[in-house]
Design a protein around this motif. Structure first.
Motif, PDB file in Angstrom:
ATOM      1  N   PRO A 271       0.817  -1.218   0.000  1.00  0.00           N
ATOM      2  CA  PRO A 271       0.000   0.000   0.000  1.00  0.00           C
ATOM      3  C   PRO A 271       0.849   1.265   0.000  1.00  0.00           C
ATOM      4  CG  PRO A 271      -0.857  -1.587   1.582  1.00  0.00           C
ATOM      5  CD  PRO A 271       0.454  -2.137   1.100  1.00  0.00           C
ATOM      6  N   THR A 272       0.311   2.311  -0.622  1.00  0.00           N
ATOM      7  CA  THR A 272       1.023   3.587  -0.690  1.00  0.00           C
ATOM      8  C   THR A 272       1.246   4.146   0.699  1.00  0.00           C
ATOM      9  OG1 THR A 272       0.993   5.812  -1.662  1.00  0.00           O
ATOM     10  CG2 THR A 272      -1.119   4.898  -0.968  1.00  0.00           C
ATOM     11  N   ARG A 273       2.353   4.879   0.859  1.00  0.00           N
ATOM     12  CA  ARG A 273       2.729   5.440   2.154  1.00  0.00           C
ATOM     13  C   ARG A 273       2.494   6.959   2.200  1.00  0.00           C
ATOM     14  NH1 ARG A 273       6.625   2.155   4.563  1.00  0.00           N
ATOM     15  NH2 ARG A 273       6.607   3.647   6.301  1.00  0.00           N
ATOM     16  N   VAL A 274       1.863   7.501   1.180  1.00  0.00           N
ATOM     17  CA  VAL A 274       1.503   8.920   1.162  1.00  0.00           C
ATOM     18  C   VAL A 274       0.002   9.006   0.911  1.00  0.00           C
ATOM     19  CG1 VAL A 274       3.790   9.647   0.387  1.00  0.00           C
ATOM     20  CG2 VAL A 274       2.038   9.121  -1.314  1.00  0.00           C
ATOM     21  N   ALA A 275      -0.523  10.209   0.715  1.00  0.00           N
ATOM     22  CA  ALA A 275      -1.954  10.366   0.432  1.00  0.00           C
ATOM     23  C   ALA A 275      -2.339   9.469  -0.740  1.00  0.00           C
ATOM     24  CB  ALA A 275      -2.270  11.820   0.131  1.00  0.00           C
ATOM     25  N   GLU A 343       5.258  15.383   0.712  1.00  0.00           N
ATOM     26  CA  GLU A 343       4.902  14.095   1.324  1.00  0.00           C
ATOM     27  C   GLU A 343       5.929  13.018   1.016  1.00  0.00           C
ATOM     28  OE1 GLU A 343       0.805  12.413   2.271  1.00  0.00           O
ATOM     29  OE2 GLU A 343       0.523  13.456   0.367  1.00  0.00           O
ATOM     30  N   GLN A 344       6.370  12.990  -0.237  1.00  0.00           N
ATOM     31  CA  GLN A 344       7.349  11.968  -0.617  1.00  0.00           C
ATOM     32  C   GLN A 344       8.687  12.219   0.062  1.00  0.00           C
ATOM     33  OE1 GLN A 344       7.078   9.400  -4.667  1.00  0.00           O
ATOM     34  NE2 GLN A 344       7.941  11.403  -4.894  1.00  0.00           N
ATOM     35  N   GLU A 345       9.082  13.493   0.168  1.00  0.00           N
ATOM     36  CA  GLU A 345      10.322  13.811   0.866  1.00  0.00           C
ATOM     37  C   GLU A 345      10.232  13.379   2.328  1.00  0.00           C
ATOM     38  OE1 GLU A 345      11.286  17.906   0.412  1.00  0.00           O
ATOM     39  OE2 GLU A 345      11.852  17.740  -1.702  1.00  0.00           O
ATOM     40  N   ALA A 346       9.077  13.600   2.956  1.00  0.00           N
ATOM     41  CA  ALA A 346       8.909  13.186   4.346  1.00  0.00           C
ATOM     42  C   ALA A 346       8.978  11.668   4.471  1.00  0.00           C
ATOM     43  CB  ALA A 346       7.581  13.709   4.890  1.00  0.00           C
ATOM     44  N   PHE A 347       8.395  10.965   3.505  1.00  0.00           N
ATOM     45  CA  PHE A 347       8.455   9.507   3.529  1.00  0.00           C
ATOM     46  C   PHE A 347       9.898   9.015   3.414  1.00  0.00           C
ATOM     47  CE2 PHE A 347       9.003   5.875   0.607  1.00  0.00           C
ATOM     48  CZ  PHE A 347       8.629   4.850   1.474  1.00  0.00           C
ATOM     49  N   ILE A 348      10.663   9.585   2.475  1.00  0.00           N
ATOM     50  CA  ILE A 348      12.050   9.161   2.300  1.00  0.00           C
ATOM     51  C   ILE A 348      12.868   9.484   3.546  1.00  0.00           C
ATOM     52  CG2 ILE A 348      14.177   9.629   1.021  1.00  0.00           C
ATOM     53  CD1 ILE A 348      12.389   7.793  -0.472  1.00  0.00           C
ATOM     54  N   ALA A 349      12.617  10.647   4.156  1.00  0.00           N
ATOM     55  CA  ALA A 349      13.347  11.014   5.365  1.00  0.00           C
ATOM     56  C   ALA A 349      13.090   9.998   6.479  1.00  0.00           C
ATOM     57  CB  ALA A 349      12.937  12.413   5.814  1.00  0.00           C
ATOM     58  N   GLN A 350      11.824   9.577   6.619  1.00  0.00           N
ATOM     59  CA  GLN A 350      11.487   8.608   7.667  1.00  0.00           C
ATOM     60  C   GLN A 350      12.052   7.237   7.333  1.00  0.00           C
ATOM     61  OE1 GLN A 350       9.022   5.941   7.243  1.00  0.00           O
ATOM     62  NE2 GLN A 350       9.568   5.217   9.306  1.00  0.00           N
ATOM     63  N   TRP A 351      11.919   6.822   6.065  1.00  0.00           N
ATOM     64  CA  TRP A 351      12.383   5.498   5.636  1.00  0.00           C
ATOM     65  C   TRP A 351      13.895   5.375   5.760  1.00  0.00           C
ATOM     66  CZ3 TRP A 351      15.459   4.802   1.177  1.00  0.00           C
ATOM     67  CH2 TRP A 351      15.675   3.472   0.804  1.00  0.00           C
TER      68      TRP A 351
END
Length: 426
Positions: A271-275, A343-351
């Motif tokens: 499943p997608t990790r952003v909106a 959103e994608q930048e936040a996901f990459i930062a967390q990942w």
């Protein structure tokens, strides 16, 4: 056709294709499994274009077990079936079979397709990733020989299979909208089946591999019937006075079309990790998965990318090429322009922060385009329109009048967004 049949002594029933045209699956070991080698299986089966009123029943059988798992139909126009099987034992290779019954106005069509669920790669050998992109089916004018028609890529498939990859990655342009046949862009009742006719060529060529090797496919610009794509957060690209829709930013095709492309190509990902939906209603697929000791992030580096025509209009852009004299993409134009999106930048930062997932030794980002571009054009030209007619240099030769140029279709632009992406990866 309302009816079609073919008879004759040269028919080969064993060469029949369908009703399952292709199988795509991923295996995700993100959850801790203790001492057992387990993974979440996500599988998509592609059906042909069906008529209104056709009813599909489907089953997934793993290792011949008696209680098959029913599939879920994908969104309208995708003609896909999907399965999720959590915590599947992948300590050894497992056979599976997809069975489909399609009830039509003329009767019921029954068929099946088989594949192999790969065993978890052993940790004492290198992980092998088969990475490909840009599946052109022909070169130049259509010629019905191996120089003019590359489809169905038998030599490529044979050599790829020889490496026995642990996973396949198709980084975009699984189809080209003008390949072999020109695109039918409207109405959707025509455009969507036209996309399927091209997507089916990909499945014909690579389906034997994707049925038995975990595969990540992500769409690029041509998959959604674009030359170059600046997704601008998923908005609809609108033509205006003096500005082509191609340069305006956003998707030229409506969300219903783009979402069919996504359903066929990425519905077997976690499943997608952003909106889940952005812009005009376009679905997202940014996610991550772990397989064989590698922690993968899957991103879209075009969906949120701003169009240079909007972010830096002084460049006077045509299809990503600046036409204004003296304009250099190396300068920090448009510091607020988006590449990956917040959103994608936040996901990459967390990942990418903190401890790696249990059982993984490295992280890998899967995306469409590199974060730099080194392009040249002949002196005096400002776009790549004349490139196909240029002479191909011989071995050791270099065009005498070429010069470095900037092209915002690469992810070297926007510069500030690219720099943020590089820092996140670091």
């Amino acid at each position: 056709f309302s009816d079609f049949s073919l008879t004759g002594g040269r028919a080969h029933p064993e060469r029949a294709w369908g009703p399952v045209l292709g199988l795509l699956y991923t295996l995700d070991q993100s959850r801790e499994a203790g001492t057992r080698a387990t993974a979440d299986l996500r599988l998509t089966a592609q059906l042909p274009v069906l008529a209104e009123g056709d009813v599909v029943a489907s089953r997934l059988v793993i290792d011949g077990r008696r209680e098959p798992i029913a599939g879920t139909l994908g969104p309208d126009g995708a003609w896909t079936l999907m399965w999720t099987v959590p915590d599947l034992d992948v300590g050894a290779e497992r056979a599976y079979r997809v069975e489909v019954d399609t009830r039509t106005t003329t009767g019921t069509v029954t068929g099946s397709a088989e594949g192999v669920i790969r065993a978890a790669p052993a940790g004492d050998r290198p992980f092998v990733l088969g990475s490909l992109s840009c599946m052109k089916n022909r070169g130049g004018p259509v010629r019905w020989d191996r120089l003019g028609m590359w489809f169905p890529h038998e030599d490529l498939v044979e050599r790829l299979a020889a490496h026995d990859p642990d996973m396949l990655f198709f980084a975009g342009d699984q189809i080209y909208e003008g390949d072999i046949t020109p695109p039918d862009l409207s109405p959707l009742g025509v455009a969507i089946p036209d996309y399927h006719s091209k997507w089916q060529r990909f499945l014909w060529a690579f389906g034997e591999l994707t049925a038995r090797i975990p595969t990540v496919t992500i769409p690029d610009d041509h998959d959604v019937f674009h030359g170059n794509l600046w997704g601008s957060g998923g908005v609809r690209a609108r033509k205006s006075k003096g500005v082509r829709a191609q340069d305006a930013g956003g998707y030229k095709m409506p969300a219903a079309f783009v979402n069919v492309v996504h359903a066929t190509q990425v519905s077997h990902l976690p499943p997608t990790r952003v909106a889940p939906v952005i812009g005009q209603g376009i679905t997202t697929y940014t996610t991550s998965l772990a397989w064989g000791g590698v922690d993968f992030a899957v991103i879209d580096d075009r969906m949120w990318k701003d169009a240079p025509r909007n972010a830096a209009p002084e460049g006077n852009w045509v299809n990503g090429w600046p036409q204004a004299d003296g304009f250099s993409l190396k300068e920090p134009h448009a510091p607020d322009a988006s590449l990956w999106g917040e959103e994608q930048e936040a996901f990459i930062a967390q990942w990418g922060s903190g401890e790696r997932r249990t059982g993984t030794w490295t992280r890998v980002v899967l995306a469409q385009s590199p974060l730099a571009g080194l392009h040249t054009l002949p002196q005096g030209t400002k776009n790549d329109a004349g490139i196909p007619s240029q002479a191909i240099p011989g071995s050791g030769e270099y065009p005498p009048d070429d010069r470095p140029v900037g092209d915002s279709d690469t992810n070297g632009w926007p510069t500030a967004g690219r720099d943020r992406a590089v820092r996140l990866l670091a």
